[in-house]
Structure formats: structure tokens, C-alpha cells
Design an enzyme around this catalytic site. Sequence first.
Site, PDB file in Angstrom:
ATOM      1  N   ALA A 133       0.833  -1.201   0.000  1.00  0.00           N
ATOM      2  CA  ALA A 133       0.000   0.000   0.000  1.00  0.00           C
ATOM      3  C   ALA A 133       0.869   1.252   0.000  1.00  0.00           C
ATOM      4  O   ALA A 133       1.989   1.259   0.499  1.00  0.00           O
ATOM      5  CB  ALA A 133      -0.915  -0.002   1.220  1.00  0.00           C
ATOM      6  N   GLY A 163       2.213  -5.793   0.697  1.00  0.00           N
ATOM      7  CA  GLY A 163       1.249  -6.297  -0.285  1.00  0.00           C
ATOM      8  C   GLY A 163       1.891  -6.978  -1.463  1.00  0.00           C
ATOM      9  O   GLY A 163       1.275  -7.828  -2.104  1.00  0.00           O
ATOM     10  N   GLU A 190       2.234 -10.340  -0.337  1.00  0.00           N
ATOM     11  CA  GLU A 190       0.890 -10.898  -0.148  1.00  0.00           C
ATOM     12  C   GLU A 190       0.289 -11.366  -1.472  1.00  0.00           C
ATOM     13  O   GLU A 190      -0.190 -12.501  -1.586  1.00  0.00           O
ATOM     14  CB  GLU A 190      -0.009  -9.842   0.493  1.00  0.00           C
ATOM     15  CG  GLU A 190       0.417  -9.493   1.910  1.00  0.00           C
ATOM     16  CD  GLU A 190      -0.759  -9.245   2.816  1.00  0.00           C
ATOM     17  OE1 GLU A 190      -1.309 -10.216   3.334  1.00  0.00           O
ATOM     18  OE2 GLU A 190      -1.128  -8.065   2.972  1.00  0.00           O
ATOM     19  N   GLU A 240       4.202  -5.108   7.372  1.00  0.00           N
ATOM     20  CA  GLU A 240       3.071  -4.356   7.926  1.00  0.00           C
ATOM     21  C   GLU A 240       3.182  -4.158   9.438  1.00  0.00           C
ATOM     22  O   GLU A 240       2.886  -3.085   9.970  1.00  0.00           O
ATOM     23  CB  GLU A 240       1.748  -5.064   7.608  1.00  0.00           C
ATOM     24  CG  GLU A 240       1.314  -4.980   6.153  1.00  0.00           C
ATOM     25  CD  GLU A 240       1.826  -6.140   5.324  1.00  0.00           C
ATOM     26  OE1 GLU A 240       1.283  -6.370   4.232  1.00  0.00           O
ATOM     27  OE2 GLU A 240       2.771  -6.831   5.778  1.00  0.00           O
TER      28      GLU A 240
END
Length: 279
Positions: free
Chosen positions: A77, A130, A133, A153
Site C-alpha cells: 500500500a 502487499g 501478499e 506491515e
Amino acid sequence: MTTTELPTEPTVPATDHVLTDLDGHVFTVTMNRPEVRNAWSAEMLTGLAEAWERIDEDEDIRVAILTGAGGTFCAGADLKAMSASRTSGGDDGFTEGLRTRTTTPFEGMLRSRNVTKPLIAAVEGYALAGGTEILQATDIRVASEAAIFGLTEVQRSLFPLGGSTVRLQRQVSYTRAMEILLLGEHLSAQEALEIGLVGRLVPEGTALDEARRLADRIARNGPLAVQAIKRSVRETADMTEADGLQRELEIGMQVFGSEDAKEGARAFAEKRDPVYRGR
């Protein structure tokens, strides 16, 4: 018409932040914000969601590749945009989508969508937060020897909402998954290979070339068989062996009765390349 004879569609942006390219039967999706290491924006996640939908619906697409522009994969992000929007009292779109649980962000990051066709990741540079991820939702993973991974994160008091607390422990050992999730530290490409997070390493700058080589090889196989194999692997992952074998039989027998299966056997007998039509 063979794969090499298929027309090439020029690169067309799904949004400014996502580029797509159909070449033969291979569809390449490129995250395109290199100035911020391809960090996710609301626009990018919308573009990714649209790309996954097209992959599933377009019969000409047999294999997809996910990569990033500018020599890096994805840094997760866009934290700077999130911080700026909160300071100004606004919202960056990405955070609002997560807060309201709209489907687009989760589909874009492949949390709530399973692409039905093989998806190959081509990783250069950073694949953080991400980036690591979304990597876990791909089927085959090619990484540069200089790539860097990590679920960072937790260092920012954020939660990895892309599915890592569920998927990672199923793809690597439990204790390594917990180290990665709770420490939030970087992993080298060699470490990622050793724990099975990626499948192969290549010299820096060649990940996309290797991913394309693999994609071209898969695209020459029977598309019905390829998609059925992926479906069977995914659907039986949490079943008992007996239930899994039963489901595998149901899926596999549909392939055996197809026109493509007959073509494959006929081409073998005639000592020629098969021409598969996805029927």
C-alpha cells in the site's frame, strides 16, 4: 492457427496505474507506479480487478503474468498517500475501500478472487508487504537473485489484509511463517527460494523473460487440462484424501471427454503438434 501466428494486441492501459498486454495466448499485467515502487493505489487495485476478470472471461488468454514496472515488483500500500490523506482529513480511496469492505480492493489484491488460469509472478527488486501478499496468490513464481521480500506491515502497526495470516503458513512451515509475519523483516531471494516462497531464481533483470518462457510452454498445453489441474489443486487443498480423490476424478473425467483430449491423442499418433481449441 499456432500460438506464434496469433495476432499481438498492443499494450493498452487498464488504468494509468496498470498496463496489460495480450501476446498470443499470454496476458501480461504490469503494476505501473515505478516512482513509488509500484505501491498500490485505489486506481491500481481497480485496474488489477479488471485484469483478473478479463483473464477469466477471455478464451484467448491461457496464461497470465504479473509483474511490476521500473525494475521492482510491488511495495504494498502507498503509505505516504495514506498518511497525507489522513492528515488532511480526507481519504486516499485505498483505505476507504478496505474500511467499507468493498469488493474491488480485495479482488484487486487477489484476496477474494482466484484467477482460474495459471498466474505467473515475475519479481524484480522489492516485493514487500502487499507485494509479498499478492505473490502468495500466484501459481508459479520467478524472482531475480536480487529481489527482496517481506511482510513489513507489523512494523507500522498495520495488519496484512492480503491474506498472509491464512496463506503463508500453508505455503511455508508454520514457524517460518510466524517469523516473517511477526518480525516484519526483509528476506533475500535466496531465503525465499529455500523456504519455498518462490520457485526459481534467475539473474537480475531476467525474471520477466523466464516467466514468459514458462508461460509460452504452458500455453502450448491443452487449456482445458491446464485449467482443470489448477482447479483440482485449489479445490482439494483442504479435503481429506478420499474426498480429494473423488473431486479430482469428477474434474479430470470432464477433460478426458473433451475434443482437445481427442486432438492430443490424434496429434501424438500423427507425430505433429496438437491444435487445441479449448473444447
